[in-house]
Design an enzyme around this catalytic site. Structure first.
Site, short mmCIF file in Angstrom:
data_model
loop_
_atom_site.label_atom_id
_atom_site.label_comp_id
_atom_site.label_asym_id
_atom_site.label_seq_id
_atom_site.Cartn_x
_atom_site.Cartn_y
_atom_site.Cartn_z
N TYR A 245 42.46 9.93 15.18
CA TYR A 245 43.33 10.97 14.62
C TYR A 245 42.47 12.09 14.07
O TYR A 245 41.55 11.84 13.30
CB TYR A 245 44.22 10.41 13.51
N GLU B 6 43.86 15.51 13.00
CA GLU B 6 44.68 16.68 12.68
C GLU B 6 43.81 17.72 11.99
O GLU B 6 43.01 17.39 11.11
CB GLU B 6 45.86 16.28 11.81
N ASP C 72 49.87 34.15 31.78
CA ASP C 72 49.88 32.70 32.00
C ASP C 72 49.13 32.43 33.29
O ASP C 72 49.65 32.64 34.38
CB ASP C 72 51.34 32.23 32.09
N THR D 44 46.82 25.96 32.07
CA THR D 44 46.64 24.52 32.16
C THR D 44 45.17 24.29 32.48
O THR D 44 44.43 25.23 32.80
CB THR D 44 47.47 23.90 33.29
N LYS E 65 44.93 22.31 37.17
CA LYS E 65 45.28 22.82 38.50
C LYS E 65 44.00 23.26 39.20
O LYS E 65 43.15 22.39 39.43
CB LYS E 65 46.34 23.90 38.34
N ARG F 38 44.86 16.66 32.63
CA ARG F 38 46.20 17.25 32.48
C ARG F 38 46.37 17.78 31.06
O ARG F 38 46.49 17.00 30.12
CB ARG F 38 47.22 16.15 32.76
C1 LIG Z 1 52.07 24.48 35.56
C2 LIG Z 1 52.46 25.68 34.80
C3 LIG Z 1 52.78 25.64 33.44
C4 LIG Z 1 52.98 24.36 32.64
O1 LIG Z 1 52.16 23.37 32.72
P1 LIG Z 1 52.52 21.88 32.22
O2 LIG Z 1 51.18 21.37 31.85
O3 LIG Z 1 53.16 21.21 33.35
O4 LIG Z 1 53.41 21.99 31.04
C5 LIG Z 1 53.03 26.82 32.78
N1 LIG Z 1 52.99 28.00 33.42
C6 LIG Z 1 52.72 28.09 34.73
C7 LIG Z 1 52.71 29.43 35.37
C8 LIG Z 1 52.46 26.94 35.47
O5 LIG Z 1 52.21 27.05 36.78
#
Ligand SMILES: *Cc1c(COP(=O)(O)O)cnc(C)c1O
Length: 418
Positions: free
Chosen positions: A50, A52, A196, A222, A225, A231
């Site tokens: 933990y 925090e 994003d 993220t 990807k 993840r």
């Molecule tokens: C995959 C994705 C997310 C969210 O990712 P998670 O880890 O699945 O919550 C947010 N924005 C975009 C553009 C994405 O492609």
């Protein structure tokens, strides 16, 4: 005791999943295959701790070792993206976006974001997502003819609706996003910019996509990807927002950070700084172009006429096939994709007119342009025979022949079957 003997049901599902990943052609654009080092860090005893708070300022004792990995993750991410501030604690991309919304906005504020039907994410304003529930979302799409972002139209919408924040970024947009233009639009209407880059983080690091950190007030991503880490998610921002972002991630929307995942993020960021990683990203894009060209050569229509990045959308309307049926036939042939809405789709999100394909995962296995031509051929055979089980199972054999030349998680499978 081993998992194999204490919980054979879970053990066998994991083993079968490892075999599935090895046997199939993985074309889901948001997926990738992590290295053994990532598995080591993410599967480590750091899960027990933990912590925090933030490095040097925790609520719990015994944080000296997790402080090391979190500080490494922060410094490495800052260097990779040239970011002024990074928070590496978000559990996912969605949590990263939530932190920015709640730090920068008040409920009811107006946000201009990409329409989900045109490639936006759930957190960009879907009615059943927190974003669509708490905020007044106005959507922009893509130009009907070019199927690309239309910055004049986005500016018009911004002038009309006066958003407090504009979101640039997508999960199903095959072209370059001009973050500089987005920032100019923001400045004209006094809005903040959230970029994003969940999908394109790896390409950004390799210089194959413009870096949003130069232009945006906030950048979320993220890490699993194109970045090929565990993840998870991160938030980056300009210095003046550092305090409010950190306070919103913890204690605002999360409790204890996942320290094993943060350790794995640090490992992923180190790897992403290497020449090999930049080469890998180049291969992703080259493979994507090769796959797109091969498919178009077989008469498939790609949304916007091609791709600049790691993914593409096939419009199956002329093939008189829905995205759902196409994805299901490909699944039977050992080719994994997802059905996807295309811009101005006339079908519902559960059926769709398209499928989305991406090359990050198959490129990790070492596949190159030559294999892309073969994959296009296998996709074409499956899609021309969606109701012929015999053909689909023959294609599946060819898929397995191909994937066996690019073995994946050999050691993992060997260890589990010993
Ligand atoms: C995959 C994705 C997310 C969210 O990712 P998670 O880890 O699945 O919550 C947010 N924005 C975009 C553009 C994405 O492609």
């Amino acid at each position: 005791m081993s998992l194999k003997s204490t919980d054979p049901k879970v053990f066998n599902a994991i083993l079968k999943e490892a075999k599935r990943q090895n046997d199939n052609i993985e074309l889901i654009a948001s997926e990738n295959f992590v290295t053994d080092e990532i598995l080591d860090a993410q599967g480590s005893i750091m899960t027990n701790k933990y912590a925090e708070g933030y490095p040097g300022a925790r609520w719990y004792g015994g944080c000296e070792n997790v402080d090391i990995v979190e500080s490494l993750a922060i410094e490495r991410a800052k260097a990779l993206f040239n970011a002024e501030h990074v928070n590496v604690q978000p559990h996912s991309g969605s949590q990263a976006n939530m932190a920015v919304y709640f730090a920068a906005l008040k409920p009811g504020d107006t946000v201009l974001a990409m329409d989900i039907a045109c490639g936006g994410h759930l957190t960009h304003g879907h009615a059943r997502n927190f974003s669509g529930t708490f905020f007044n979302i106005i959507s922009y799409g893509v130009n009907k003819d070019s199927e690309m972002l239309d910055y004049d139209e986005i500016l018009d919408l911004a002038k009309k609706h006066n958003p407090k924040m504009i979101i640039a970024g997508a999960c199903a947009y095959p072209r370059i996003i001009d973050f500089k233009k987005f920032r100019e639009i923001c400045d004209k209407v006094g809005a903040m910019l959230l970029a994003d880059i969940a999908h394109i983080a790896g390409l950004t690091i390799a210089g194959l996509h413009p870096n949003a950190c130069k232009h945006a007030h906030f950048v979320t991503s993220t890490t699993h990807k194109t970045l090929r880490g565990p993840r998870s998610g991160i938030v980056m921002c300009k210095r003046q927002f550092a305090k409010s972002i950190d306070a919103m991630v913890f204690p605002g929307i999360q409790g204890g950070p996942l320290m094993h995942v943060i350790a794995a993020k640090a490992v992923a960021f180190k790897n992403a700084g290497t020449k090999e990683f930049r080469e890998y990203q180049k291969h992703i894009v080259n493979n994507s172009k090769a796959l797109a060209d091969a498919l178009m050569g077989k008469g498939y229509r790609l949304v916007s006429g091609g791709t600049d990045n790691h993914l593409m959308l096939i419009d199956l309307t002329e093939k008189e096939l829905s995205g759902r049926d196409a994805a299901s036939a490909l699944d039977k042939a050992g080719i994994t994709v997802n059905k996807n809405l295309i811009p101005y789709d006339e079908k519902t999100p559960a059926i769709t007119s398209g499928i989305r394909l991406g090359t990050p995962a198959i490129t990790t296995r070492g596949m190159k342009e030559k294999e892309m031509e073969l994959i296009a051929e296998l996709i074409d055979q499956a899609l021309n025979n969606v109701n012929k089980a015999k053909v689909l199972s023959r294609v599946k054999k060819d898929v397995k022949r191909l994937t066996s030349k690019f073995p994946l998680y050999k050691d993992v499978i060997k260890r589990m079957t010993r």
